[in-house]
Design an enzyme around this catalytic site. Structure first.
Site, PDB file in Angstrom:
ATOM      1  N   PHE A 155       4.887  -6.709   4.872  1.00  0.00           N
ATOM      2  CA  PHE A 155       4.525  -5.302   4.749  1.00  0.00           C
ATOM      3  C   PHE A 155       4.563  -4.881   3.276  1.00  0.00           C
ATOM      4  CE2 PHE A 155       6.000  -0.805   4.648  1.00  0.00           C
ATOM      5  CZ  PHE A 155       4.849  -0.226   5.163  1.00  0.00           C
ATOM      6  N   GLN A 156       3.469  -4.313   2.828  1.00  0.00           N
ATOM      7  CA  GLN A 156       3.293  -3.830   1.455  1.00  0.00           C
ATOM      8  C   GLN A 156       3.456  -4.934   0.412  1.00  0.00           C
ATOM      9  OE1 GLN A 156       5.636  -0.200   0.808  1.00  0.00           O
ATOM     10  NE2 GLN A 156       3.901   1.006   1.585  1.00  0.00           N
TER      11      GLN A 156
ATOM     12  N   MET B 288     -22.605  14.039 -17.727  1.00  0.00           N
ATOM     13  CA  MET B 288     -23.071  12.909 -18.527  1.00  0.00           C
ATOM     14  C   MET B 288     -24.009  12.013 -17.732  1.00  0.00           C
ATOM     15  SD  MET B 288     -22.941  11.824 -21.599  1.00  0.00           S
ATOM     16  CE  MET B 288     -21.459  12.194 -22.513  1.00  0.00           C
TER      17      MET B 288
ATOM     18  N   GLU C 156       0.588   7.393  -8.109  1.00  0.00           N
ATOM     19  CA  GLU C 156       0.973   6.333  -9.059  1.00  0.00           C
ATOM     20  C   GLU C 156      -0.001   6.231 -10.230  1.00  0.00           C
ATOM     21  OE1 GLU C 156       2.809   5.124  -5.090  1.00  0.00           O
ATOM     22  OE2 GLU C 156       0.832   5.844  -5.740  1.00  0.00           O
TER      23      GLU C 156
ATOM     24  N   LYS D   1      12.746  -7.113  -4.274  1.00  0.00           N
ATOM     25  CA  LYS D   1      13.805  -6.175  -3.920  1.00  0.00           C
ATOM     26  C   LYS D   1      15.184  -6.830  -3.950  1.00  0.00           C
ATOM     27  CE  LYS D   1      15.005  -2.735  -0.392  1.00  0.00           C
ATOM     28  NZ  LYS D   1      14.568  -2.102   0.882  1.00  0.00           N
TER      29      LYS D   1
END
Length: 566
Positions: free
Chosen positions: A110-111, A467, A48, A160
């Site tokens: 969940f999630q 760096m 993602e 959803k």
């Protein structure tokens, strides 16, 4: 239409043809709707964060809004770094995530994650949609907000059940935000005419306002000596005689000296970032400031503006050009002085003539700049290679230089190059990266292969976090800590595992052939460039120091010798 279909309808009406995403449970209704839609190209990235950074690169390269999609929970949290990157650099982006069903919000389902709360500081605006009836209006408003005024990411979190619910609600029409009328330029013009050492300072706001042509017309008619920020590289074009280059921590000595001695600083589309200004009380100490920007929040935030002009940059630059054509600036002596500084204090990088010598980073970038076409898009990661590109690659347009400016996101370059290639199908797109940055999002090689994108990858490999190592060497008594990457994989074998051809070069005499080979190849290809571990970026300003106290390699060597004698 249900909520998911309204999203696709919004894409169609706003001519959004390419989106970047990764499916999951709570965003599944949108992916189901995509099955029947042939007008939207969905690009499946492999993480993602890659989706968000690819949408960012698409927006930077094209000037259009980028779109990324993910599911709830870890899908949403994985987007956060990429969205923060876009926010810091004011990149227009629409972010759409699924959320657990409305009745489960707040139950630790969940999630489930509190996307609205977590993202408040990294977006221009955000929404948690509560009903399907309000979704069409939110989609319309979000699309407008992301692109108008000062651009930025706008995040819509959609339960959803909202995606599945039918609604007859229609999108509310939002009139496009009107450009601010041109403010009174009298005080700014008078200040420029009174100045003996005026300096033009431009940043990323020029391309965000689509004001490149207006800026170049103003630069030509004013003939002002000019400096650019990291995000402003390319604003003047590659042949501008008055451009002194990038200022700041790794800027040119000419640019920093001109800022130090100017008496009027004309700031256009820049936010006076600390990496550009250095220690504020030592920055342009003799100058009054004219600050021009689309966002009033930037005025007086870090530097008092004697004249602040908020508005459309095209209109303001057009007005200034007209005024200076009628009454040109009498600053010939200052122009000659800046030209002398440019000749003697620009970025230096001698080409190594010894064919068997190790490859020098800056010399490699200069060779790359000479060989590539003028419309090549370079997507950088973050580190020494990023600064070498900024210093030594000659860009003809700001949209050809994609770099993570405000956030400094390692792993930005490869996904950004993917987005840029989708935005510019026929252009040469090159990801210049370091071995550390490349490993941050190396999984996106699968995306390159999946879509057979002709992206070219150049890994400048010094087997360390260069760096960080340089900072530890110069400012931490050379006490190295956790910077060794000498267990890197075989990058050529790694690329070939993704069915991407690759080759490695180690000597100066291999550079031209290596660059020409990857450019000529019809498809993606990786060039692994071995460079010396001890190579540094010069010049450099100590963090928190003043830009006038730049350290270059000569001064560093002299200091080392003096210390050894003592």
């Amino acid at each position: 239409m249900n909520g998911a279909q309204h999203i696709l309808d919004t894409f169609h009406r706003h001519n959004i043809q390419t989106v970047f995403g990764y499916p999951g449970g709570c965003i599944m209704p949108l992916y189901d709707a995509l099955v029947d839609d042939v007008r939207v190209e969905h690009v499946l990235c492999r993480h993602e964060q890659g989706c968000a950074l690819a949408a960012d690169g698409y927006a930077r390269a094209s000037g259009r809004m980028g779109v990324c999609i993910a599911t709830s929970g870890p899908g949403a949290t994985n987007l956060i770094t990429g969205v923060a990157n876009a926010h810091r650099d004011s990149i227009p982006m629409l972010v759409i995530t699924g959320q657990v069903p409305s009745g489960l919000i707040g139950t630790d389902a969940f999630q489930e994650t509190d996307v609205l709360g977590m993202t408040l500081g990294i977006v221009k605006h955000s929404y948690l949609v509560e009903s399907a009836d309000e979704l069409p209006a939110i989609l319309e408003e979000a699309t407008e907000l992301a692109q108008t005024g000062r651009p930025g990411p706008v995040w819509i979190d959609i339960p959803k059940d909202v995606l599945l619910t039918d609604t007859t609600a229609a999108p509310m029409s939002h009139s496009a935000q009107q450009a601010h009328s041109c403010p009174d330029l009298t005080a700014a013009v008078a200040m420029l005419h009174a100045a003996r050492k005026p300096l033009l300072y431009s940043g990323g706001g020029i391309s965000l306002a689509h004001a490149e042509d207006s800026f170049r017309a103003f630069s030509e008619c004013s003939a002002l000596p000019a400096v650019v920020t990291l995000k402003g590289i390319g604003n003047p074009g590659k042949h501008n005689a008055y451009n002194l280059g990038m200022l700041g921590m790794h800027g040119s000595r000419a640019a920093n000296r001109a800022v130090d001695e100017c008496d009027v600083l004309l700031v256009i589309g820049a936010r006076l970032d600390d990496r550009a200004t250095g220690k504020l009380d030592g920055f342009a100490p003799n100058a009054r400031t004219i600050h021009i920007d689309a966002d009033a929040a930037e005025f007086n935030k870090l530097r008092h503006a004697d004249v602040a002009l908020r508005g459309d940059l095209n209109a303001i630059l057009g007005g200034l050009s007209e005024a200076l054509r009628e009454a040109p600036l009498a600053i010939d002596g200052w122009r000659k002085q800046c030209h002398t500084w440019r000749t003697t204090g620009g970025f230096q990088a001698a080409d190594n003539e010894e064919p068997l010598a190790p490859i020098i980073g800056p010399a490699f970038i200069r060779q790359l700049s000479r060989i590539t076409p003028d419309d090549t898009v370079i997507a950088c990661d973050v580190g020494q290679h990023q600064m070498w590109v900024a210093q030594h690659y000659e860009f003809d347009h700001p949209r050809h230089h994609l770099t993570s400016g405000g956030l400094g996101t390692m792993g930005f370059g490869l996904p950004a190059a993917i987005g840029a290639q989708f935005a510019n199908r026929q252009s040469t797109v090159i990801n210049v990266t370091g071995d550390g940055s490349f490993m941050m999002n190396a999984q996106e090689l699968a995306t390159v292969r999946r879509y057979n994108l002709p992206v070219k990858l150049i890994i400048m490999d010094n087997q360390c976090l260069g760096m960080v190592r340089q900072q530890q060497e110069l400012f931490y008594n050379n006490r190295e800590s956790q910077i060794n990457l000498d267990d890197n994989p075989d990058f050529v074998a790694m690329a070939r595992a993704f069915d991407i051809p690759a080759l490695k070069i180690e000597r100066t005499d291999q550079v031209r052939r290596g660059i020409e080979t990857i450019l000529a190849f019809n498809g993606p290809m990786l060039l692994h460039v071995a460079i010396a571990r001890e190579e540094n970026v010069w010049p450099v300003v100590k963090p928190g120091g003043s830009n006038r106290d730049m350290i270059d390699e000569t001064r560093r060597s002299a200091a080392d010798k003096k210390e050894k004698v003592a």
